[in-house]
Design a protein around this motif. Structure first.
Motif, PDB file in Angstrom:
ATOM      1  N   ARG A 142      61.519  10.142  -1.397  1.00 22.53           N
ATOM      2  CA  ARG A 142      62.358  10.661  -2.474  1.00 22.53           C
ATOM      3  C   ARG A 142      63.808  10.862  -2.039  1.00 22.53           C
ATOM      4  O   ARG A 142      64.645  11.249  -2.846  1.00 22.53           O
ATOM      5  CB  ARG A 142      61.785  11.987  -2.989  1.00 22.53           C
ATOM      6  CG  ARG A 142      60.439  11.795  -3.687  1.00 22.53           C
ATOM      7  CD  ARG A 142      59.955  13.029  -4.383  1.00 22.53           C
ATOM      8  NE  ARG A 142      60.956  13.468  -5.344  1.00 22.53           N
ATOM      9  CZ  ARG A 142      61.111  14.737  -5.709  1.00 22.53           C
ATOM     10  NH1 ARG A 142      60.339  15.666  -5.208  1.00 22.53           N
ATOM     11  NH2 ARG A 142      62.028  15.075  -6.583  1.00 22.53           N
ATOM     12  N   TYR A 143      64.113  10.609  -0.770  1.00 24.26           N
ATOM     13  CA  TYR A 143      65.481  10.781  -0.276  1.00 24.26           C
ATOM     14  C   TYR A 143      66.384   9.767  -0.957  1.00 24.26           C
ATOM     15  O   TYR A 143      66.124   8.570  -0.971  1.00 24.26           O
ATOM     16  CB  TYR A 143      65.540  10.601   1.243  1.00 24.26           C
ATOM     17  CG  TYR A 143      66.936  10.742   1.799  1.00 24.26           C
ATOM     18  CD1 TYR A 143      67.511  11.986   1.956  1.00 24.26           C
ATOM     19  CD2 TYR A 143      67.689   9.622   2.136  1.00 24.26           C
ATOM     20  CE1 TYR A 143      68.807  12.124   2.449  1.00 24.26           C
ATOM     21  CE2 TYR A 143      68.974   9.748   2.636  1.00 24.26           C
ATOM     22  CZ  TYR A 143      69.526  11.002   2.787  1.00 24.26           C
ATOM     23  OH  TYR A 143      70.802  11.129   3.273  1.00 24.26           O
ATOM     24  N   ASP A 144      67.477  10.253  -1.544  1.00 24.40           N
ATOM     25  CA  ASP A 144      68.454   9.398  -2.201  1.00 24.40           C
ATOM     26  C   ASP A 144      69.638   9.229  -1.249  1.00 24.40           C
ATOM     27  O   ASP A 144      70.213  10.211  -0.788  1.00 24.40           O
ATOM     28  CB  ASP A 144      68.904  10.041  -3.513  1.00 24.40           C
ATOM     29  CG  ASP A 144      69.631   9.079  -4.417  1.00 24.40           C
ATOM     30  OD1 ASP A 144      69.703   7.886  -4.081  1.00 24.40           O
ATOM     31  OD2 ASP A 144      70.126   9.524  -5.474  1.00 24.40           O
ATOM     32  N   VAL A 145      69.987   7.983  -0.927  1.00 26.95           N
ATOM     33  CA  VAL A 145      71.070   7.712   0.017  1.00 26.95           C
ATOM     34  C   VAL A 145      72.394   7.923  -0.711  1.00 26.95           C
ATOM     35  O   VAL A 145      72.886   7.050  -1.415  1.00 26.95           O
ATOM     36  CB  VAL A 145      70.971   6.279   0.574  1.00 26.95           C
ATOM     37  CG1 VAL A 145      72.087   6.024   1.570  1.00 26.95           C
ATOM     38  CG2 VAL A 145      69.620   6.053   1.228  1.00 26.95           C
ATOM     39  N   THR A 146      72.936   9.133  -0.559  1.00 24.80           N
ATOM     40  CA  THR A 146      74.241   9.459  -1.133  1.00 24.80           C
ATOM     41  C   THR A 146      75.097  10.080  -0.039  1.00 24.80           C
ATOM     42  O   THR A 146      74.580  10.534   0.995  1.00 24.80           O
ATOM     43  CB  THR A 146      74.122  10.461  -2.301  1.00 24.80           C
ATOM     44  OG1 THR A 146      73.615  11.705  -1.790  1.00 24.80           O
ATOM     45  CG2 THR A 146      73.223   9.946  -3.403  1.00 24.80           C
ATOM     46  N   GLU A 147      76.394  10.116  -0.277  1.00 24.71           N
ATOM     47  CA  GLU A 147      77.302  10.720   0.702  1.00 24.71           C
ATOM     48  C   GLU A 147      76.987  12.208   0.865  1.00 24.71           C
ATOM     49  O   GLU A 147      76.963  12.726   1.986  1.00 24.71           O
ATOM     50  CB  GLU A 147      78.746  10.522   0.250  1.00 24.71           C
ATOM     51  CG  GLU A 147      79.758  10.866   1.328  1.00 24.71           C
ATOM     52  CD  GLU A 147      81.181  10.496   0.923  1.00 24.71           C
ATOM     53  OE1 GLU A 147      82.083  11.281   1.271  1.00 24.71           O
ATOM     54  OE2 GLU A 147      81.353   9.447   0.290  1.00 24.71           O
ATOM     55  N   ALA A 148      76.703  12.892  -0.247  1.00 23.25           N
ATOM     56  CA  ALA A 148      76.407  14.331  -0.187  1.00 23.25           C
ATOM     57  C   ALA A 148      75.140  14.597   0.612  1.00 23.25           C
ATOM     58  O   ALA A 148      75.091  15.531   1.428  1.00 23.25           O
ATOM     59  CB  ALA A 148      76.279  14.894  -1.600  1.00 23.25           C
ATOM     60  N   ASN A 149      74.112  13.783   0.417  1.00 29.94           N
ATOM     61  CA  ASN A 149      72.869  13.972   1.178  1.00 29.94           C
ATOM     62  C   ASN A 149      73.073  13.688   2.657  1.00 29.94           C
ATOM     63  O   ASN A 149      72.550  14.396   3.521  1.00 29.94           O
ATOM     64  CB  ASN A 149      71.763  13.075   0.616  1.00 29.94           C
ATOM     65  CG  ASN A 149      71.149  13.619  -0.650  1.00 29.94           C
ATOM     66  OD1 ASN A 149      71.399  14.754  -1.047  1.00 29.94           O
ATOM     67  ND2 ASN A 149      70.347  12.805  -1.308  1.00 29.94           N
ATOM     68  N   GLY A 150      73.847  12.645   2.970  1.00 30.48           N
ATOM     69  CA  GLY A 150      74.133  12.327   4.374  1.00 30.48           C
ATOM     70  C   GLY A 150      74.871  13.459   5.064  1.00 30.48           C
ATOM     71  O   GLY A 150      74.547  13.833   6.194  1.00 30.48           O
ATOM     72  N   GLU A 151      75.873  14.009   4.370  1.00 23.34           N
ATOM     73  CA  GLU A 151      76.610  15.139   4.953  1.00 23.34           C
ATOM     74  C   GLU A 151      75.712  16.354   5.121  1.00 23.34           C
ATOM     75  O   GLU A 151      75.804  17.062   6.137  1.00 23.34           O
ATOM     76  CB  GLU A 151      77.799  15.489   4.060  1.00 23.34           C
ATOM     77  CG  GLU A 151      78.938  14.503   4.142  1.00 23.34           C
ATOM     78  CD  GLU A 151      80.103  14.871   3.229  1.00 23.34           C
ATOM     79  OE1 GLU A 151      80.203  16.041   2.809  1.00 23.34           O
ATOM     80  OE2 GLU A 151      80.913  13.980   2.950  1.00 23.34           O
ATOM     81  N   ASN A 180      62.933  17.905   5.151  1.00 21.06           N
ATOM     82  CA  ASN A 180      61.949  18.846   4.594  1.00 21.06           C
ATOM     83  C   ASN A 180      62.580  20.203   4.329  1.00 21.06           C
ATOM     84  O   ASN A 180      62.337  20.817   3.286  1.00 21.06           O
ATOM     85  CB  ASN A 180      60.742  18.986   5.530  1.00 21.06           C
ATOM     86  CG  ASN A 180      59.898  17.735   5.550  1.00 21.06           C
ATOM     87  OD1 ASN A 180      59.838  16.994   4.574  1.00 21.06           O
ATOM     88  ND2 ASN A 180      59.250  17.478   6.666  1.00 21.06           N
ATOM     89  N   SER A 181      63.389  20.688   5.261  1.00 19.30           N
ATOM     90  CA  SER A 181      64.029  21.999   5.099  1.00 19.30           C
ATOM     91  C   SER A 181      65.002  21.994   3.928  1.00 19.30           C
ATOM     92  O   SER A 181      65.001  22.902   3.097  1.00 19.30           O
ATOM     93  CB  SER A 181      64.758  22.403   6.381  1.00 19.30           C
ATOM     94  OG  SER A 181      63.861  22.474   7.455  1.00 19.30           O
ATOM     95  N   LEU A 182      65.858  20.977   3.857  1.00 21.66           N
ATOM     96  CA  LEU A 182      66.849  20.919   2.798  1.00 21.66           C
ATOM     97  C   LEU A 182      66.213  20.613   1.443  1.00 21.66           C
ATOM     98  O   LEU A 182      66.697  21.073   0.406  1.00 21.66           O
ATOM     99  CB  LEU A 182      67.917  19.875   3.129  1.00 21.66           C
ATOM    100  CG  LEU A 182      68.787  20.214   4.353  1.00 21.66           C
ATOM    101  CD1 LEU A 182      69.668  19.036   4.726  1.00 21.66           C
ATOM    102  CD2 LEU A 182      69.625  21.460   4.103  1.00 21.66           C
TER     103      LEU A 182
END
Length: 129
Positions: A43-52, A75-77
């Motif tokens: 379910r991880y979406d590759v976005t700049e916000a998620n990477g940061e 998992n934590s985030l």
């Protein structure tokens, strides 16, 4: 010693790195690639916000970038609601209700038949001999 070029570097940027940093860059790229293909992070979406967010989590907790630590951060985030996740699929509506199929029944058992010389013979109640 020549190290293969990392995916995320131009030739000039790659050549500017020392051999040790090139090896480290390849290790990090492999860890990220393993994380992105892991079924536990679908379910991880590759976005700049998620990477940061992942990078900040690893820095804040003094963790190196590797596959297990990326999963831990994910998992934590995710539990905190910090990451933007790919939504789960909407469940399909229930199928229209159909009457249950009738239960097949056994046909009645035919009475036994006996033949003598190819001709049927009457069978009645058995008699004692």
């Amino acid at each position: 010693m020549t190290v293969e070029q990392g995916e995320n570097f131009t030739k000039e940027a790659w050549d500017a790195l020392s051999p040790e940093l090139q090896v480290e860059a390849l290790r990090i790229e492999k860890a990220v690639r393993d994380f992105l293909t892991d079924s536990r992070a679908t379910r991880y979406d590759v976005t700049e916000a998620n990477g940061e967010a992942l990078q900040n989590f690893l820095v804040d907790h003094n963790l190196e970038i590797n596959h297990p630590n990326l999963l831990f951060a994910y998992n934590s985030l995710s539990a905190d609601g910090t990451l933007e996740l790919i939504p789960l699929a909407v469940p399909l509506p229930p199928a229209p209700s159909q009457p249950p199929a009738p239960v097949p029944t056994m046909p009645s058992r035919p009475s036994p038949q006996a033949f003598r010389n190819g001709q049927p013979i009457q069978m009645g109640s058995p008699t004692r001999l």
